[in-house]
Scaffold this active site. Structure first.
Site, mmCIF file in Angstrom:
data_model
loop_
_atom_site.group_PDB
_atom_site.id
_atom_site.type_symbol
_atom_site.label_atom_id
_atom_site.label_comp_id
_atom_site.label_asym_id
_atom_site.label_seq_id
_atom_site.Cartn_x
_atom_site.Cartn_y
_atom_site.Cartn_z
ATOM 1 N N LYS A 14 -2.917 -2.963 -4.383
ATOM 2 C CA LYS A 14 -2.870 -2.389 -3.142
ATOM 3 C C LYS A 14 -1.473 -1.484 -3.236
ATOM 4 O O LYS A 14 -1.437 -0.217 -3.025
ATOM 5 C CB LYS A 14 -3.190 -2.961 -1.794
ATOM 6 C CG LYS A 14 -4.343 -3.694 -2.159
ATOM 7 C CD LYS A 14 -4.509 -4.301 -0.493
ATOM 8 C CE LYS A 14 -3.552 -5.448 -0.203
ATOM 9 N NZ LYS A 14 -3.927 -6.543 -1.231
ATOM 10 N N ARG A 90 -6.191 -6.582 8.217
ATOM 11 C CA ARG A 90 -6.477 -7.630 7.244
ATOM 12 C C ARG A 90 -7.495 -8.854 8.165
ATOM 13 O O ARG A 90 -7.706 -9.792 7.548
ATOM 14 C CB ARG A 90 -5.233 -8.486 6.976
ATOM 15 C CG ARG A 90 -4.987 -8.401 5.290
ATOM 16 C CD ARG A 90 -3.563 -9.233 5.254
ATOM 17 N NE ARG A 90 -3.177 -9.447 3.740
ATOM 18 C CZ ARG A 90 -2.571 -8.797 3.096
ATOM 19 N NH1 ARG A 90 -1.974 -7.669 3.284
ATOM 20 N NH2 ARG A 90 -2.349 -9.394 1.972
ATOM 21 N N ARG A 129 4.483 -12.028 -11.464
ATOM 22 C CA ARG A 129 5.140 -11.286 -10.325
ATOM 23 C C ARG A 129 6.304 -12.247 -9.955
ATOM 24 O O ARG A 129 7.352 -11.943 -9.715
ATOM 25 C CB ARG A 129 4.526 -10.487 -9.323
ATOM 26 C CG ARG A 129 5.489 -9.851 -8.327
ATOM 27 C CD ARG A 129 4.858 -9.041 -7.436
ATOM 28 N NE ARG A 129 3.981 -9.823 -6.457
ATOM 29 C CZ ARG A 129 3.056 -9.277 -5.656
ATOM 30 N NH1 ARG A 129 2.991 -7.969 -5.362
ATOM 31 N NH2 ARG A 129 2.555 -10.169 -4.600
ATOM 32 N N ARG A 135 9.777 -13.618 -4.414
ATOM 33 C CA ARG A 135 8.816 -13.829 -3.228
ATOM 34 C C ARG A 135 8.388 -15.409 -3.172
ATOM 35 O O ARG A 135 7.833 -15.895 -4.011
ATOM 36 C CB ARG A 135 7.488 -13.014 -3.279
ATOM 37 C CG ARG A 135 8.028 -11.733 -2.647
ATOM 38 C CD ARG A 135 6.720 -10.521 -2.733
ATOM 39 N NE ARG A 135 5.463 -11.358 -2.137
ATOM 40 C CZ ARG A 135 4.735 -10.279 -2.040
ATOM 41 N NH1 ARG A 135 4.364 -9.146 -2.399
ATOM 42 N NH2 ARG A 135 3.578 -10.798 -1.253
ATOM 43 N N ARG A 146 -3.865 -17.853 -0.087
ATOM 44 C CA ARG A 146 -3.889 -16.513 0.307
ATOM 45 C C ARG A 146 -5.298 -16.157 -0.013
ATOM 46 O O ARG A 146 -5.755 -15.205 0.698
ATOM 47 C CB ARG A 146 -2.888 -15.956 -0.476
ATOM 48 C CG ARG A 146 -1.324 -15.962 0.139
ATOM 49 C CD ARG A 146 -0.470 -15.404 -0.737
ATOM 50 N NE ARG A 146 -0.610 -13.999 -1.055
ATOM 51 C CZ ARG A 146 0.339 -13.447 -2.042
ATOM 52 N NH1 ARG A 146 1.241 -14.055 -2.851
ATOM 53 N NH2 ARG A 146 0.385 -12.174 -2.087
HETATM 54 P P1 B4P Z 1 0.360 -5.451 -5.718
HETATM 55 O O1 B4P Z 1 0.284 -4.191 -6.008
HETATM 56 O O2 B4P Z 1 1.977 -5.746 -5.259
HETATM 57 O O3 B4P Z 1 -0.521 -6.210 -4.914
HETATM 58 P P2 B4P Z 1 -0.843 -6.181 -3.025
HETATM 59 O O4 B4P Z 1 -2.321 -6.295 -3.353
HETATM 60 O O5 B4P Z 1 -0.303 -4.994 -2.815
HETATM 61 O O6 B4P Z 1 -0.019 -7.242 -2.548
HETATM 62 P P3 B4P Z 1 -0.245 -8.575 -1.771
HETATM 63 O O7 B4P Z 1 -1.400 -8.967 -1.010
HETATM 64 O O8 B4P Z 1 0.444 -9.562 -2.729
HETATM 65 O O9 B4P Z 1 0.994 -8.510 -0.533
HETATM 66 P P4 B4P Z 1 1.321 -8.210 0.852
HETATM 67 O O10 B4P Z 1 2.506 -7.548 0.761
HETATM 68 O O11 B4P Z 1 0.236 -7.046 1.353
HETATM 69 O O12 B4P Z 1 0.203 -6.024 -7.223
HETATM 70 C C1 B4P Z 1 0.653 -7.376 -7.569
HETATM 71 C C2 B4P Z 1 1.144 -7.533 -8.969
HETATM 72 O O13 B4P Z 1 0.128 -6.987 -9.861
HETATM 73 C C3 B4P Z 1 2.221 -6.886 -9.140
HETATM 74 O O14 B4P Z 1 2.952 -7.546 -9.943
HETATM 75 C C4 B4P Z 1 1.701 -5.575 -10.278
HETATM 76 O O15 B4P Z 1 2.706 -5.139 -10.909
HETATM 77 C C5 B4P Z 1 0.692 -6.163 -10.656
HETATM 78 N N1 B4P Z 1 -0.430 -5.246 -11.190
HETATM 79 C C6 B4P Z 1 -0.806 -4.139 -10.078
HETATM 80 N N2 B4P Z 1 -1.799 -3.330 -10.632
HETATM 81 C C7 B4P Z 1 -2.114 -4.154 -12.037
HETATM 82 C C8 B4P Z 1 -3.038 -3.742 -13.228
HETATM 83 N N3 B4P Z 1 -4.010 -2.745 -13.004
HETATM 84 N N4 B4P Z 1 -3.007 -4.708 -14.169
HETATM 85 C C9 B4P Z 1 -2.001 -5.814 -14.251
HETATM 86 N N5 B4P Z 1 -1.178 -6.001 -13.319
HETATM 87 C C10 B4P Z 1 -1.224 -5.093 -12.603
HETATM 88 O O16 B4P Z 1 1.108 -9.420 1.787
HETATM 89 C C11 B4P Z 1 2.068 -10.601 1.715
HETATM 90 C C12 B4P Z 1 1.895 -11.523 3.104
HETATM 91 O O17 B4P Z 1 2.153 -10.651 4.188
HETATM 92 C C13 B4P Z 1 0.284 -12.093 3.261
HETATM 93 O O18 B4P Z 1 0.032 -13.091 2.656
HETATM 94 C C14 B4P Z 1 0.381 -12.244 4.720
HETATM 95 O O19 B4P Z 1 1.151 -13.619 5.169
HETATM 96 C C15 B4P Z 1 1.496 -11.103 5.445
HETATM 97 N N6 B4P Z 1 0.633 -9.884 5.740
HETATM 98 C C16 B4P Z 1 0.767 -8.771 5.184
HETATM 99 N N7 B4P Z 1 0.090 -7.777 5.793
HETATM 100 C C17 B4P Z 1 -0.681 -8.747 6.834
HETATM 101 C C18 B4P Z 1 -1.460 -8.427 7.954
HETATM 102 N N8 B4P Z 1 -2.149 -7.080 8.382
HETATM 103 N N9 B4P Z 1 -1.772 -9.316 8.874
HETATM 104 C C19 B4P Z 1 -1.560 -10.436 8.820
HETATM 105 N N10 B4P Z 1 -0.582 -10.936 7.731
HETATM 106 C C20 B4P Z 1 -0.301 -10.127 6.927
#
Ligand code: B4P
Length: 193
Positions: A14, A90, A129, A135, A146
């Site tokens: 995302k 979420r 990552r 992190r 998660r």
């Molecule tokens: P990201 O792009 O970082 O993944 P994400 O889905 O955005 O992030 P995530 O769910 O982990 O974190 P968030 O900050 O929202 O990609 C992950 C990895 O994959 C990276 O290393 C990237 O380089 C790699 N990658 C991406 N695309 C790729 C591809 N095509 N091929 C290979 N590799 C690839 O949430 C973190 C925490 O914050 C949650 O657990 C929760 O505790 C809290 N939180 C956040 N929002 C919340 C909400 N609305 N309500 C309650 N808690 C919340």
């Protein structure tokens, strides 16, 4: 106005894709994860409250996150063409709150794009990552928690927007460029290009 939600399990890309779409469509990026990490880095009371949940792989309580996002929307609103919400909403309660916040501004969510990625691939990405991110929630053990939180509390958000005919799924595995292209096709279609 163009308001999008990038939806998907933890590590589905995302954040990665949001940064690209924001640039392409000149939208404001609102990432709940980034905002929470900023609060933590600044050691605010909100950040201290959030830390224990994030480290345990749990969702931060709705009231905390909804208040934080509402403030962010109010701060940015006058100067933007639209928003990409990344990681928010979420829970079903967050989705209802977001719909209300936008209705008060006479706008709405146009599209919710769900990135579909297998648990094996998610785990591999997050552990990878974790070697560089610093992190504390990027570990194989926390990924399981998660993902459980996603299944139990976040999937109803997809249902919420499916009922509004706004949900579109995109395969989130493959090259980052190919996924950006697939997402852009969906957005272009939405804005009639
Ligand atoms: P990201 O792009 O970082 O993944 P994400 O889905 O955005 O992030 P995530 O769910 O982990 O974190 P968030 O900050 O929202 O990609 C992950 C990895 O994959 C990276 O290393 C990237 O380089 C790699 N990658 C991406 N695309 C790729 C591809 N095509 N091929 C290979 N590799 C690839 O949430 C973190 C925490 O914050 C949650 O657990 C929760 O505790 C809290 N939180 C956040 N929002 C919340 C909400 N609305 N309500 C309650 N808690 C919340």
């Amino acid at each position: 106005m163009l308001n999008l939600i990038l939806f998907g399990p933890p590590g589905s890309g995302k954040g990665t894709q949001a940064l690209r779409l924001v640039e392409r469509y000149q939208l404001c990026h609102i990432s709940s994860g980034d905002l929470l990490r900023e609060e933590r880095a600044n050691n605010t009371p909100l950040g201290q409250e959030a830390q224990k949940y994030m480290d345990a792989g749990q969702l931060v309580p709705d009231a905390v996150v909804i208040g934080m996002i509402s403030n962010k929307i109010d701060q940015q609103w006058d100067s933007i063409k639209g928003v990409i919400f990344d990681g928010f909403p979420r829970t079903a309660a967050q989705a209802v709150a977001l719909d209300e916040m936008l209705a008060q501004k006479n706008t709405q969510i146009n599209q919710v794009i769900a990135l579909e990625v297998s648990l094996e691939e998610l785990t591999q990405r997050i552990v990878e990552r974790g070697k560089v991110s610093g992190r504390t929630d990027d570990t194989a053990e926390t990924v399981v928690k998660r993902y459980e939180e996603y299944q139990n509390k976040t999937l109803p958000v997809a249902q919420h927007y499916k009922q509004q005919n706004k949900l579109v799924a995109v395969k989130g595995e493959g090259s980052i460029d190919d996924i950006t292209a697939a997402l852009s096709t969906v957005v272009d279609h939405n804005i009639g290009q």
